[in-house]
Design a protein around this motif. Sequence first.
Motif, mmCIF file in Angstrom:
data_model
loop_
_atom_site.group_PDB
_atom_site.id
_atom_site.type_symbol
_atom_site.label_atom_id
_atom_site.label_comp_id
_atom_site.label_asym_id
_atom_site.label_seq_id
_atom_site.Cartn_x
_atom_site.Cartn_y
_atom_site.Cartn_z
ATOM 1 N N ARG A 369 0.843 -1.176 0.133
ATOM 2 C CA ARG A 369 -0.158 0.046 0.101
ATOM 3 C C ARG A 369 0.802 1.271 0.068
ATOM 4 N NH1 ARG A 369 -5.609 -1.014 2.920
ATOM 5 N NH2 ARG A 369 -5.713 -3.167 2.820
ATOM 6 N N ILE A 370 1.964 1.185 0.637
ATOM 7 C CA ILE A 370 2.782 2.240 0.691
ATOM 8 C C ILE A 370 3.568 2.708 -0.656
ATOM 9 C CG2 ILE A 370 5.238 3.221 1.260
ATOM 10 C CD1 ILE A 370 4.722 2.093 4.086
ATOM 11 N N MET A 371 3.579 1.675 -1.441
ATOM 12 C CA MET A 371 4.117 1.510 -2.949
ATOM 13 C C MET A 371 3.277 2.232 -3.830
ATOM 14 S SD MET A 371 7.164 -1.192 -3.521
ATOM 15 C CE MET A 371 6.293 -2.353 -2.995
ATOM 16 N N LEU A 372 2.069 1.627 -3.675
ATOM 17 C CA LEU A 372 0.803 1.950 -4.374
ATOM 18 C C LEU A 372 0.509 3.635 -4.416
ATOM 19 C CD1 LEU A 372 -1.460 0.602 -5.916
ATOM 20 C CD2 LEU A 372 -2.667 0.238 -4.156
ATOM 21 N N GLY A 373 0.347 3.975 -2.884
ATOM 22 C CA GLY A 373 0.197 5.325 -2.523
ATOM 23 C C GLY A 373 1.362 6.157 -3.086
ATOM 24 N N THR A 374 2.429 5.841 -2.849
ATOM 25 C CA THR A 374 3.810 6.582 -3.397
ATOM 26 C C THR A 374 3.645 6.811 -5.063
ATOM 27 O OG1 THR A 374 5.001 5.754 -1.876
ATOM 28 C CG2 THR A 374 6.223 7.004 -3.460
ATOM 29 N N PHE A 375 3.132 5.662 -5.695
ATOM 30 C CA PHE A 375 3.094 6.001 -7.055
ATOM 31 C C PHE A 375 1.944 6.922 -7.673
ATOM 32 C CE2 PHE A 375 0.858 4.244 -10.917
ATOM 33 C CZ PHE A 375 1.913 4.518 -11.781
ATOM 34 N N ALA A 376 0.651 6.712 -6.897
ATOM 35 C CA ALA A 376 -0.454 7.405 -7.029
ATOM 36 C C ALA A 376 -0.136 8.975 -6.996
ATOM 37 C CB ALA A 376 -1.486 6.922 -6.603
ATOM 38 N N LEU A 377 0.588 9.357 -6.149
ATOM 39 C CA LEU A 377 0.818 10.741 -5.786
ATOM 40 C C LEU A 377 2.214 11.117 -6.350
ATOM 41 C CD1 LEU A 377 0.503 10.681 -1.935
ATOM 42 C CD2 LEU A 377 -0.962 11.840 -3.591
ATOM 43 N N SER A 378 3.008 10.238 -7.180
ATOM 44 C CA SER A 378 4.259 10.669 -7.823
ATOM 45 C C SER A 378 3.931 11.508 -8.938
ATOM 46 C CB SER A 378 5.135 9.473 -8.486
ATOM 47 O OG SER A 378 4.323 8.660 -9.189
ATOM 48 N N ALA A 379 5.158 12.367 -9.417
ATOM 49 C CA ALA A 379 4.994 13.336 -10.476
ATOM 50 C C ALA A 379 4.674 12.769 -11.680
ATOM 51 C CB ALA A 379 6.315 14.201 -10.533
ATOM 52 N N GLY A 380 3.532 13.479 -12.239
ATOM 53 C CA GLY A 380 3.079 12.747 -13.651
ATOM 54 C C GLY A 380 1.946 11.943 -13.440
ATOM 55 N N TYR A 381 1.393 11.075 -12.213
ATOM 56 C CA TYR A 381 0.538 10.411 -12.011
ATOM 57 C C TYR A 381 -0.489 10.937 -11.012
ATOM 58 C CZ TYR A 381 3.618 7.156 -14.451
ATOM 59 O OH TYR A 381 4.358 6.556 -15.434
ATOM 60 N N ALA A 382 -0.302 12.070 -10.406
ATOM 61 C CA ALA A 382 -1.224 12.433 -9.196
ATOM 62 C C ALA A 382 -2.667 12.728 -9.756
ATOM 63 C CB ALA A 382 -0.574 13.740 -8.355
ATOM 64 N N ASP A 383 -2.334 13.441 -11.102
ATOM 65 C CA ASP A 383 -3.682 13.995 -11.554
ATOM 66 C C ASP A 383 -4.687 12.676 -12.025
ATOM 67 O OD1 ASP A 383 -4.433 16.612 -11.194
ATOM 68 O OD2 ASP A 383 -3.219 17.184 -13.150
ATOM 69 N N GLN A 384 -3.805 12.084 -12.849
ATOM 70 C CA GLN A 384 -4.616 10.722 -13.415
ATOM 71 C C GLN A 384 -5.112 9.814 -12.254
ATOM 72 O OE1 GLN A 384 -1.711 8.691 -15.573
ATOM 73 N NE2 GLN A 384 -3.385 6.904 -16.514
ATOM 74 N N TYR A 385 -4.493 9.530 -11.109
ATOM 75 C CA TYR A 385 -4.727 8.654 -10.373
ATOM 76 C C TYR A 385 -5.257 9.368 -9.133
ATOM 77 C CZ TYR A 385 -2.905 5.076 -12.856
ATOM 78 O OH TYR A 385 -2.605 4.288 -14.189
#
Lengths: 498, 95
Positions: A369-385
């Motif tokens: 879950r930490i990785m999932l959240g880190t990815f969903a908030l990471s630059a380039g993906y935050a808007d999409q997710y």
Amino acid sequence: MIEPTRMSAVELINQMSAGHLSAEEVTRAYIDRIDRLDRSVKSFLLFDPESALTVARSIDQKRRNGEHLGPLAGVPIALKDNLCTPGLPTTCGSRMLQNFRPPYEATVIRKLREADAVFIGKTNMDEFAMGSSTENSAYGATCNPWDLERIPGGSSGGSAASVAADFAPLSIGSDTGGSIRQPAALCGIVGLKPTYGRVSRYGLIAFASSLDQIGPFAHDLADTSLLLQVISGHDPHDATSVDSPVPDYLATLEKPPERLRIGLVREFFSEGLDPEIEAAVREAVRLYVGAGATVKDVSLPHSKYGTAAYYIVAPAECSSNLARYDGTIFGHRAADWSPRTPEEAEIPPLIRMMMASRAEGFGAEVKRRIMLGTFALSAGYADQYYNQALKVRRLIRNDFDAAFADVDVLIGPTTPTAAFKLGEKAADPLAMYLSDIYTITTNLAGIPGLSIPCGLTKSGLPIGLQLMAPAFAEENLLRTARVFERQTDWHTRRPSLA
Amino acid sequence: MSLTRDDVTKVAFLARLQLEPHELDTFTGQLNSIMDFVAQLQEPDTADIEPLAHGVEIHNVFREDRAVPSLTREAALSNAPKRNQESFLVPVVLD
């Protein structure tokens, strides 16, 4: 007189006030039962009989002295191990916090202590409240008292199992996506997730701060109302706790609801719902009709996106909340963080220490879950997710607002199936996530949700009925549930623990 | 959306998680299944929808900026994995 461990909290309070039982006798009865039976259920991570007896004796002394006693005087209560109890281990089911002794007290713990409740122990849970089976605990799984080969639900599985097994008449859990209601349903007891902001989260170890809410477990609605009343209210330490008056839930419980307009959530009766669960819920609806309710089919068209939205929002918040566990201020620190590869040698030692400590301290679901959240908030993906999930969250909330324009309470099953076998879903995270499919949307919308026992499957496993109400309508929610409880005896059933 | 092993390595570093090679394989597979599942969030029309950060929308809470009692230094340090009399100790930060 019946065994104290078969009494409700309200009955225990009456017996103790009348002088028929002492707090020490009550506490001892529960301790004996835990000593005999918890080795098969494994609901407690910390069981502290000596402290419990000391508190119970002091309450008996206060009573003899004619001193003021709190509303839970002498009633044993089990506490989920993500609530900060000063000086006592608070592990959150994680190796990360194995040796953590909180230097401060959760507001809920303070309120319970001031209400003169007796803390009987701290209960097992999925690590950092992430899970639906309690199998993600670093300290081993808890078993369902109704069938020891099955899971008790989660993440508050230990709290639910402890009440189901009569190890305490009351317990406290926390609910981020169903972690009170799902185990309550699977263990055949009552569990309430209050409105977001009704109960202070101060001292609750944070998982997903916009979704987490503390709530009560009990065998019946009177005990649930009593406990909700004690723990509710505004707290300056939690800026999200709401400054609105706390009704006397217990005093109004027996009053029939002023209106009984019930909505049946169409989407909660779709593919994947076990026919035995559906039959029990439909039977409950017939009972409500018999009691004069108008029942209407309602649609929450975006609820089908609830699990997807949740598995972006909750991991995003958890990745931020759990960043604090880095081996510096508190929690586990790895003994060795020397580089294992030439690439790792490029990483500064402080960062390597943090990475190794987190690798050792967290279990697989938490890392996922930490990785999932880190990815969903990471630059380039935050808007999409992340931002997209928040927009879908508003659509889900709007669905509830529209439904509550015509009905007072929504009804459906709490879970799609009864308790599953230990290990059955452990290797498939997504299958596990879907066991919260009917509970998750209320957290996203912030509204209260209640699960009450409404039947048993042919193989003797409990079934839960879920009732949902608008924000801060707990009083009506409980009174509406009481209409069902008054006419049924499911809440009096108990597992036969040898 | 498909996450490669390299993407997951990068995310794990951002999340400060050291992964074993076998964990990297398992997590890459599982994170991809979850991302495939959440792809449905793109389906609904959200053109004019404001994001909702809290179910019960809340307002700012203000208070006087006044010092109040807080943890003592000893209490704050009491859970430190490594400490001296007055500080948390960490591995060397600057050479």
